[in-house]
Design an enzyme around this catalytic site. Structure first.
Site, PDB file in Angstrom:
ATOM      1  N   ARG A   1      45.080  54.574  32.568  1.00  0.00           N
ATOM      2  CA  ARG A   1      44.490  54.451  31.385  1.00  0.00           C
ATOM      3  C   ARG A   1      45.143  53.166  30.767  1.00  0.00           C
ATOM      4  O   ARG A   1      46.419  52.828  31.122  1.00  0.00           O
ATOM      5  CB  ARG A   1      44.571  55.316  30.395  1.00  0.00           C
ATOM      6  CG  ARG A   1      43.297  56.082  30.149  1.00  0.00           C
ATOM      7  CD  ARG A   1      43.501  57.425  29.443  1.00  0.00           C
ATOM      8  NE  ARG A   1      44.292  57.073  28.094  1.00  0.00           N
ATOM      9  CZ  ARG A   1      44.223  58.310  27.265  1.00  0.00           C
ATOM     10  NH1 ARG A   1      44.105  59.676  27.564  1.00  0.00           N
ATOM     11  NH2 ARG A   1      44.954  58.289  26.217  1.00  0.00           N
TER      12      ARG A   1
ATOM     13  N   ARG B   1      52.433  55.553  21.232  1.00  0.00           N
ATOM     14  CA  ARG B   1      51.551  56.777  20.910  1.00  0.00           C
ATOM     15  C   ARG B   1      52.484  57.997  20.768  1.00  0.00           C
ATOM     16  O   ARG B   1      52.129  58.782  19.968  1.00  0.00           O
ATOM     17  CB  ARG B   1      50.776  57.057  22.295  1.00  0.00           C
ATOM     18  CG  ARG B   1      49.539  55.997  22.309  1.00  0.00           C
ATOM     19  CD  ARG B   1      49.070  55.942  23.517  1.00  0.00           C
ATOM     20  NE  ARG B   1      48.416  57.021  23.999  1.00  0.00           N
ATOM     21  CZ  ARG B   1      48.326  57.622  25.378  1.00  0.00           C
ATOM     22  NH1 ARG B   1      48.779  56.896  26.362  1.00  0.00           N
ATOM     23  NH2 ARG B   1      48.123  58.636  25.658  1.00  0.00           N
TER      24      ARG B   1
ATOM     25  N   ARG C   1      44.633  65.721  14.323  1.00  0.00           N
ATOM     26  CA  ARG C   1      45.931  65.114  14.517  1.00  0.00           C
ATOM     27  C   ARG C   1      46.609  64.794  13.065  1.00  0.00           C
ATOM     28  O   ARG C   1      47.616  64.231  13.172  1.00  0.00           O
ATOM     29  CB  ARG C   1      45.720  63.771  15.291  1.00  0.00           C
ATOM     30  CG  ARG C   1      46.218  63.735  16.960  1.00  0.00           C
ATOM     31  CD  ARG C   1      45.635  62.258  16.985  1.00  0.00           C
ATOM     32  NE  ARG C   1      46.161  62.033  18.496  1.00  0.00           N
ATOM     33  CZ  ARG C   1      45.580  61.985  19.619  1.00  0.00           C
ATOM     34  NH1 ARG C   1      44.587  62.756  19.749  1.00  0.00           N
ATOM     35  NH2 ARG C   1      46.051  61.291  20.758  1.00  0.00           N
TER      36      ARG C   1
ATOM     37  N   ARG D   1      50.595  58.627  35.472  1.00  0.00           N
ATOM     38  CA  ARG D   1      49.115  59.225  35.355  1.00  0.00           C
ATOM     39  C   ARG D   1      47.893  58.533  35.818  1.00  0.00           C
ATOM     40  O   ARG D   1      47.874  57.257  35.861  1.00  0.00           O
ATOM     41  CB  ARG D   1      48.871  59.466  33.834  1.00  0.00           C
ATOM     42  CG  ARG D   1      47.799  60.499  33.606  1.00  0.00           C
ATOM     43  CD  ARG D   1      47.941  61.116  32.304  1.00  0.00           C
ATOM     44  NE  ARG D   1      47.572  60.329  31.021  1.00  0.00           N
ATOM     45  CZ  ARG D   1      47.172  60.720  30.100  1.00  0.00           C
ATOM     46  NH1 ARG D   1      47.445  62.112  29.594  1.00  0.00           N
ATOM     47  NH2 ARG D   1      46.823  59.884  28.878  1.00  0.00           N
TER      48      ARG D   1
ATOM     49  N   LYS E   1      47.790  68.544  27.180  1.00  0.00           N
ATOM     50  CA  LYS E   1      46.658  68.940  26.514  1.00  0.00           C
ATOM     51  C   LYS E   1      45.400  68.930  27.171  1.00  0.00           C
ATOM     52  O   LYS E   1      44.771  69.916  27.260  1.00  0.00           O
ATOM     53  CB  LYS E   1      46.556  68.417  25.060  1.00  0.00           C
ATOM     54  CG  LYS E   1      47.809  68.370  24.243  1.00  0.00           C
ATOM     55  CD  LYS E   1      47.281  67.813  22.804  1.00  0.00           C
ATOM     56  CE  LYS E   1      46.782  66.226  23.038  1.00  0.00           C
ATOM     57  NZ  LYS E   1      48.106  65.272  23.208  1.00  0.00           N
TER      58      LYS E   1
HETATM   59  P1  AMP Z   1      44.212  60.761  23.613  1.00  0.00           P
HETATM   60  O1  AMP Z   1      43.191  60.770  24.668  1.00  0.00           O
HETATM   61  O2  AMP Z   1      44.052  62.213  22.817  1.00  0.00           O
HETATM   62  O3  AMP Z   1      45.439  60.367  23.904  1.00  0.00           O
HETATM   63  O4  AMP Z   1      43.571  59.883  22.518  1.00  0.00           O
HETATM   64  C1  AMP Z   1      43.527  58.287  22.909  1.00  0.00           C
HETATM   65  C2  AMP Z   1      43.438  57.548  21.698  1.00  0.00           C
HETATM   66  O5  AMP Z   1      42.108  57.822  20.957  1.00  0.00           O
HETATM   67  C3  AMP Z   1      44.596  57.724  20.554  1.00  0.00           C
HETATM   68  O6  AMP Z   1      45.748  56.811  20.782  1.00  0.00           O
HETATM   69  C4  AMP Z   1      43.903  57.352  19.360  1.00  0.00           C
HETATM   70  O7  AMP Z   1      43.580  55.973  19.203  1.00  0.00           O
HETATM   71  C5  AMP Z   1      42.339  57.820  19.704  1.00  0.00           C
HETATM   72  N1  AMP Z   1      42.248  58.995  18.982  1.00  0.00           N
HETATM   73  C6  AMP Z   1      42.101  60.354  19.582  1.00  0.00           C
HETATM   74  N2  AMP Z   1      42.121  61.431  18.886  1.00  0.00           N
HETATM   75  C7  AMP Z   1      42.288  61.126  17.657  1.00  0.00           C
HETATM   76  C8  AMP Z   1      42.506  61.726  16.367  1.00  0.00           C
HETATM   77  N3  AMP Z   1      42.259  63.005  16.411  1.00  0.00           N
HETATM   78  N4  AMP Z   1      42.384  61.026  15.278  1.00  0.00           N
HETATM   79  C9  AMP Z   1      42.740  59.500  15.287  1.00  0.00           C
HETATM   80  N5  AMP Z   1      42.630  58.821  16.474  1.00  0.00           N
HETATM   81  C10 AMP Z   1      42.243  59.607  17.553  1.00  0.00           C
END
Ligand code: AMP
Length: 220
Positions: free
Chosen positions: A162, A173, A90, A129, A15
């Protein structure tokens, strides 16, 4: 109405990579809820502190916090022509909030791109990554290595992994994603907005296909 293009897909589906490319191609802002959280965390804001534990555990941050943060971002002037949403919504509650917010701001969900990748491939991708410190450019030890190990091709800054890309957190996740986000796929399919994309294509082939599709719908 200005279009918001939503990217759906499990962690590791690509994404972020596709959102960055589409953002450049369409001239629309890339709005990543994960990046927003990481920025708030680095800046040690109250919101960042509230989100910290959830990010570390690979769990979703509560909806009210997340929705408020994205509302602030989409209300910025650079989003008047729309944007590329990466990682938001989400949950169904976030999708409902986005509809309400869109009406207030004159934007609406245009297309929802569901980037599909098999689970075993996701784990492989996340574990390898690497991200650049200066610009957030993404690399992968095997699939997309930098020219000089440990440094970004584009700005020369150091690469890091990360915290939540570690094996146990990665598995959580992906599970959280499947539980919470799968209903969104059916929701947007029923609305006729869903586009299924093959996330195992090369980065270039996928972004070329998506770019062609979305450029017809973006407001120039
Ligand atoms: P990502 O970079 O999209 O993988 O997001 C990293 C982390 O941020 C996730 O594992 C969640 O803890 C938090 N997060 C990101 N987007 C959301 C969302 N739309 N709703 C809730 N938590 C989020």
């Amino acid at each position: 109405m200005a279009p918001l293009f939503v990217l759906l897909g499990a962690p590791g589906a690509g994404k972020g990579t596709q959102a960055k490319r589409l953002s450049g191609l369409l001239g629309l802002p890339h709005i990543s809820s994960g990046d927003l959280f990481r920025d708030k965390l680095a800046a040690k804001t109250e919101l960042g502190r509230a989100a910290e534990g959830y990010l570390a555990r690979g769990e979703l941050v509560p909806d009210d916090v997340t929705i408020g943060m994205v509302r602030d971002r989409i209300s910025q002037p650079d989003c008047v022509r729309g944007g590329i949403l990466d990682g938001f919504p989400r949950t169904m509650a976030q999708a409902a909030a986005l509809d309400v917010l869109g009406k207030q701001l004159g934007v609406s969900v245009g297309r929802v791109i569901y980037i599909m990748v098999r689970e075993a491939v996701l784990v492989d991708r996340l574990a390898g990554r690497w991200i650049c410190k200066a610009g957030g450019h993404l690399y992968h030890g095997r699939f997309n290595p930098p020219k000089r190990a440990g440094f970004c091709d584009l700005d020369g800054s150091q690469l890091y992994q990360r915290e939540d890309d570690k094996a146990e957190t990665v598995a959580r996740r992906i599970r959280v994603y499947l539980e919470q986000t799968t209903p969104l796929i059916e929701h947007y399919r029923a609305k006729g907005l869903l586009v299924e994309a093959d996330g195992e294509l090369s980065i270039e082939d996928l972004s070329a296909g998506l770019g062609t599709l979305l450029s017809r719908e973006a407001i120039r």
